[in-house]
Scaffold this active site. Structure first.
Site, PDB file in Angstrom:
ATOM      1  N   GLY A   1       0.810  -1.202   0.000  1.00 15.03           N
ATOM      2  CA  GLY A   1       0.000   0.000   0.000  1.00 15.03           C
ATOM      3  C   GLY A   1       0.846   1.257   0.000  1.00 15.03           C
TER       4      GLY A   1
ATOM      5  N   ARG B   1       7.199   1.906   1.156  1.00 16.62           N
ATOM      6  CA  ARG B   1       7.483   0.494   1.379  1.00 16.62           C
ATOM      7  C   ARG B   1       7.863  -0.183   0.064  1.00 16.62           C
ATOM      8  NH1 ARG B   1       3.041  -2.271   4.742  1.00 16.62           N
ATOM      9  NH2 ARG B   1       3.883  -0.828   6.284  1.00 16.62           N
TER      10      ARG B   1
ATOM     11  N   ARG C   1       2.024  11.263  -8.940  1.00 17.95           N
ATOM     12  CA  ARG C   1       1.309  11.465  -7.673  1.00 17.95           C
ATOM     13  C   ARG C   1       2.040  10.863  -6.470  1.00 17.95           C
ATOM     14  NH1 ARG C   1      -4.861  12.222  -8.263  1.00 17.95           N
ATOM     15  NH2 ARG C   1      -5.072  12.949 -10.391  1.00 17.95           N
TER      16      ARG C   1
ATOM     17  N   ARG D   1      -0.428  -8.718  -3.341  1.00 19.43           N
ATOM     18  CA  ARG D   1      -0.454  -7.660  -2.332  1.00 19.43           C
ATOM     19  C   ARG D   1       0.449  -8.053  -1.177  1.00 19.43           C
ATOM     20  NH1 ARG D   1      -1.798  -4.000   1.160  1.00 19.43           N
ATOM     21  NH2 ARG D   1      -2.955  -4.476   3.069  1.00 19.43           N
TER      22      ARG D   1
ATOM     23  N   SER E   1       0.293  -4.934   5.663  1.00 13.79           N
ATOM     24  CA  SER E   1       0.027  -5.240   7.065  1.00 13.79           C
ATOM     25  C   SER E   1      -1.462  -5.509   7.264  1.00 13.79           C
ATOM     26  CB  SER E   1       0.476  -4.079   7.958  1.00 13.79           C
ATOM     27  OG  SER E   1      -0.161  -2.884   7.565  1.00 13.79           O
TER      28      SER E   1
ATOM     29  N   ASP F   1      -0.795  -5.525  14.115  1.00 14.58           N
ATOM     30  CA  ASP F   1      -1.550  -5.166  15.320  1.00 14.58           C
ATOM     31  C   ASP F   1      -2.632  -6.213  15.536  1.00 14.58           C
ATOM     32  OD1 ASP F   1      -4.240  -3.698  14.133  1.00 14.58           O
ATOM     33  OD2 ASP F   1      -2.473  -3.337  12.895  1.00 14.58           O
TER      34      ASP F   1
ATOM     35  N   ARG G   1       8.838  -3.904  12.681  1.00 18.12           N
ATOM     36  CA  ARG G   1       8.044  -4.149  11.484  1.00 18.12           C
ATOM     37  C   ARG G   1       8.929  -4.525  10.295  1.00 18.12           C
ATOM     38  NH1 ARG G   1       2.569  -0.858  11.034  1.00 18.12           N
ATOM     39  NH2 ARG G   1       1.995  -0.752  13.223  1.00 18.12           N
TER      40      ARG G   1
END
Length: 236
Positions: A20, A24, A43, A87, A90, A204, A217
């Site tokens: 996403g 990353r 963008r 994909r 997280s 989480d 992470r």
């Protein structure tokens, strides 16, 4: 080039990993790919193409939520010939047996709504992962000794959820975790006849309210990227 992706023809691989967060995507490309070259900055949605064990790979951000992912997945498939989209992101755990840093391999993705909802009218379409990718990801996780769970997830169209009753039903029905993109990715893959999978890291926990510190992470997300690459290229 397409409206939202500035890559030239041939600059994007048939295999695309989609986090996403565009930063990353940059981190994963610099960490795992050889000769990674930035092919999109439109963008601020970064995309990189390089090689992994001699196999050509693009890692391209999707943005947050199904509407954003739908834009990039559609253009990657229709305008650049992507055939395998994975994909990497997280998620929040929704079962007690799912621990922090575990991986979730999403077999199915339940949702209230996706950008594709309108075309199905009264039909409740059930989007699912490509079995070949799923099987390869399971084998890679087992070989690497990474704790994982394979099963259903929930793709929410909101981040700040105010429906605890709905979350209770997800938990009751065995949903492993919640994220915001996979259901639309799986739906688009079915529509266009391509392969899709979501490999997710638990960052989480909705039941214990735990959350990973930022430093921890990165190591866990590294496992996720490796499993995704092995799923795409099981013989590499």
């Amino acid at each position: 080039m397409s409206i939202h992706i500035g890559a030239e023809p041939g600059q994007i691989s048939e295999t695309v990993l989609m986090p996403g967060d565009p930063l990353r995507a940059e981190w994963a490309a610099q960490t795992f790919l050889d000769d990674a070259t930035c092919v999109n900055r439109v963008r601020g949605m970064l995309g990189y193409t390089g090689t992994w064990r001699g196999q050509r790979v693009t890692i391209h951000g999707s943005g947050m939520g199904m509407p954003s992912l739908s834009i990039y997945a559609n253009e990657l498939i229709r305008d650049f010939g992507a055939r395998t989209l994975i994909r990497i992101g997280s998620c929040g755990a929704m079962q007690e047996r799912v621990a922090m840093r575990d991986l979730i391999l999403a077999m199915t993705a339940t949702t209230l709504s996706t950008p594709s909802r309108g075309i199905f009218r009264e039909l409740n379409f059930a989007p699912c992962a490509d079995f070949g990718l799923l099987r390869a990801a399971v084998a890679a996780a087992e070989a690497k000794g990474v704790p994982f769970h394979a099963g259903g997830i929930y793709s929410s169209d909101v981040f700040y959820d105010e429906r605890p009753d709905l979350n209770d039903q997800m938990v009751r029905h065995g949903i492993l975790g919640v994220e915001m993109e996979a259901a639309e990715l799986y739906t688009l893959a079915a529509r266009h006849g391509v392969r899709a999978l979501a490999v997710l890291t638990v960052s989480d926990h909705l039941l214990t309210h735990e959350a990973l510190p930022a430093q921890e992470r990165e190591q866990s997300f590294g496992d996720m990227v490796e499993i995704a690459l092995h799923a795409a290229f099981p013989d590499a």
